[in-house]
Design an enzyme around this catalytic site. Structure first.
Site, PDB file in Angstrom:
ATOM      1  N   GLY A  66       7.616  -9.686  -0.429  1.00  0.00           N
ATOM      2  CA  GLY A  66       7.948  -9.268   0.926  1.00  0.00           C
ATOM      3  C   GLY A  66       7.322  -7.905   1.178  1.00  0.00           C
ATOM      4  O   GLY A  66       6.461  -7.457   0.424  1.00  0.00           O
ATOM      5  N   HIS A  90      -0.173  -8.616  -6.309  1.00  0.00           N
ATOM      6  CA  HIS A  90      -0.698  -8.863  -4.962  1.00  0.00           C
ATOM      7  C   HIS A  90      -0.697  -7.570  -4.149  1.00  0.00           C
ATOM      8  O   HIS A  90      -1.673  -7.257  -3.457  1.00  0.00           O
ATOM      9  CB  HIS A  90       0.146  -9.951  -4.286  1.00  0.00           C
ATOM     10  CG  HIS A  90      -0.374 -10.420  -2.976  1.00  0.00           C
ATOM     11  ND1 HIS A  90       0.306 -10.201  -1.796  1.00  0.00           N
ATOM     12  CD2 HIS A  90      -1.497 -11.109  -2.643  1.00  0.00           C
ATOM     13  CE1 HIS A  90      -0.379 -10.744  -0.801  1.00  0.00           C
ATOM     14  NE2 HIS A  90      -1.483 -11.299  -1.286  1.00  0.00           N
ATOM     15  N   ASP A  91       0.388  -6.805  -4.245  1.00  0.00           N
ATOM     16  CA  ASP A  91       0.448  -5.509  -3.551  1.00  0.00           C
ATOM     17  C   ASP A  91      -0.632  -4.561  -4.069  1.00  0.00           C
ATOM     18  O   ASP A  91      -1.295  -3.873  -3.287  1.00  0.00           O
ATOM     19  CB  ASP A  91       1.823  -4.855  -3.734  1.00  0.00           C
ATOM     20  CG  ASP A  91       2.906  -5.450  -2.853  1.00  0.00           C
ATOM     21  OD1 ASP A  91       2.635  -6.448  -2.157  1.00  0.00           O
ATOM     22  OD2 ASP A  91       4.032  -4.922  -2.865  1.00  0.00           O
ATOM     23  N   ASP A 142      -4.972 -13.143  -1.982  1.00  0.00           N
ATOM     24  CA  ASP A 142      -3.997 -14.187  -1.665  1.00  0.00           C
ATOM     25  C   ASP A 142      -4.102 -15.374  -2.618  1.00  0.00           C
ATOM     26  O   ASP A 142      -3.091 -15.885  -3.101  1.00  0.00           O
ATOM     27  CB  ASP A 142      -4.160 -14.649  -0.218  1.00  0.00           C
ATOM     28  CG  ASP A 142      -3.728 -13.601   0.803  1.00  0.00           C
ATOM     29  OD1 ASP A 142      -3.197 -12.541   0.402  1.00  0.00           O
ATOM     30  OD2 ASP A 142      -3.919 -13.842   2.012  1.00  0.00           O
TER      31      ASP A 142
END
Length: 119
Positions: free
Chosen positions: A28, A46-47, A95
């Site tokens: 999130g 991913h961050d 992604d």
């Protein structure tokens, strides 16, 4: 962008993309602390990937690009065609790596909608 990432999650994991929203300490918006498990670590990585393309002296993308920039992908590969910018390809690569990571690791329902204040 966000919708393409959501589509990838649904297609390649078989899960509702919202299952990952608020999962652990890193899935999130934002994140802090240590990842609670391997899926949460996917979100952390991913961050880090997004940060690597949006920060520094010569960023590939603007800070908001990952949330709105469209890209093209076929199967599990990012398109390198003329329709896809360098920024779009970079976002797509982040992604796809996250989705492959999600698919490899066990989704633990106890970490869904996790209380971030204990991270």
């Amino acid at each position: 962008g966000v919708w393409q990432f959501a589509y990838m999650i649904a297609k390649y994991t078989g899960r509702n993309p919202l299952d990952y929203w608020g999962y652990g300490c890193w899935c999130g918006l934002g994140g802090k602390g240590n990842p609670v498990d391997a899926v949460d670590r996917c979100c952390y990585v991913h961050d880090v990937c997004y940060n690597s393309i949006t920060q520094g002296p010569r960023p590939t993308c603007s800070r908001i690009a990952p949330y709105h920039k469209n890209y093209y992908f076929t199967g599990k590969k990012c398109s390198t065609g003329w329709l896809t910018s360098k920024c779009g390809r970079a976002i797509c690569a982040c992604d796809i790596a996250a989705v492959k990571c999600f698919r490899r690791n066990h989704f633990n329902k106890k970490y869904r909608l996790y209380k971030k204040n204990i991270c």
